[in-house]
Motif scaffolding. Structure first.
Motif, short mmCIF file in Angstrom:
data_model
loop_
_atom_site.label_atom_id
_atom_site.label_comp_id
_atom_site.label_asym_id
_atom_site.label_seq_id
_atom_site.Cartn_x
_atom_site.Cartn_y
_atom_site.Cartn_z
N TYR A 135 0.77 -1.22 0.09
CA TYR A 135 0.02 0.04 -0.10
C TYR A 135 0.89 1.27 -0.01
O TYR A 135 1.55 1.51 0.92
CB TYR A 135 -0.98 -0.10 1.19
CG TYR A 135 -1.77 1.27 1.37
CD1 TYR A 135 -2.71 1.72 0.30
CD2 TYR A 135 -1.61 2.04 2.46
CE1 TYR A 135 -3.68 2.78 0.50
CE2 TYR A 135 -2.33 3.32 2.37
CZ TYR A 135 -3.50 3.45 1.56
OH TYR A 135 -3.96 4.65 1.64
N PHE A 165 -7.98 -0.21 7.05
CA PHE A 165 -8.10 -1.40 6.04
C PHE A 165 -9.57 -2.14 6.35
O PHE A 165 -9.65 -2.23 7.37
CB PHE A 165 -6.94 -2.20 6.10
CG PHE A 165 -5.91 -1.54 5.80
CD1 PHE A 165 -5.49 -1.28 4.27
CD2 PHE A 165 -4.67 -1.14 6.51
CE1 PHE A 165 -4.31 -0.45 4.00
CE2 PHE A 165 -3.51 -0.35 6.28
CZ PHE A 165 -3.37 0.01 4.68
N VAL A 172 -7.17 -1.76 -2.39
CA VAL A 172 -5.68 -1.78 -2.19
C VAL A 172 -5.13 -3.28 -2.64
O VAL A 172 -3.97 -3.22 -3.55
CB VAL A 172 -5.47 -1.73 -0.72
CG1 VAL A 172 -4.01 -1.96 -0.16
CG2 VAL A 172 -5.83 -0.54 -0.16
#
Length: 179
Positions: free
Chosen positions: A101, A132, A152
């Motif tokens: 990421y 997340f 992501v």
């Protein structure tokens, strides 16, 4: 020898009243020029129209910026709603799943089932405001429709037909080897 005005008065070609009027007109003209005003009304109208057009352009630009900002806020609200509603809470486990990421390796602790689902493309990892979320494939695709930047990690499942001549077709290759 005096000024032209004095000479005209002595010759009798003009009167003192006309001289005073001409002098005051000249003074008024000079004052207007110092202030930047023009004596021509059409120049003033052109200036007013130009100013109105500039103001209208500025207003349109500001309105467009507001519209873009409003659209971004609506998108973020929609994505946040999808993420919070479809977040997988029962994914925690003893295994670490690594992903990248922003050019950094991040990890989340997941169980074995979740790890296989992530590597198989049945689950996806999304991010919003630094947090997340793990989502199923369908909600992740909805988020991707809004904007790809929130996704992501999402593996697209391969739909390759199996090669009939492959001698190793019956043997599964692990996606992630755990030592």
């Amino acid at each position: 020898m005096g000024s032209l005005q004095d000479q005209l008065l002595q010759a009798g070609l003009t009167t003192s009243h006309n001289a005073k009027v001409a002098k005051s007109e000249k003074r008024k003209q000079q004052k207007k020029q110092k202030k930047g005003a023009t004596s021509n009304p059409s120049d003033l109208q052109k200036h007013i129209q130009q100013t109105k057009l500039e103001q209208q352009k500025k207003a349109e630009e500001l309105n467009q910026i507001r519209q873009v900002s409003l659209k971004q806020r609506e998108q973020e609200a929609r994505v946040k709603q999808i993420l919070e509603h479809h977040n997988q809470d029962a994914i925690r486990g003893e295994r670490t799943f690594n992903f990248t990421y922003q050019n950094k390796v991040k990890n989340i602790d997941v169980n074995e089932k979740t790890q296989k689902a992530l590597s198989g493309g049945r689950l996806a990892i999304c991010v919003l405001e630094g947090q997340f979320y793990v989502l199923d494939d369908e909600p992740a695709r909805k988020v991707a429709e809004v904007d790809e930047k929130y996704i992501v990690f999402h593996v697209e499942p391969e739909n390759k037909p199996k090669d009939e001549d492959d001698p190793y077709a019956d043997f599964e290759v692990p996606d992630d080897i755990v030592w």
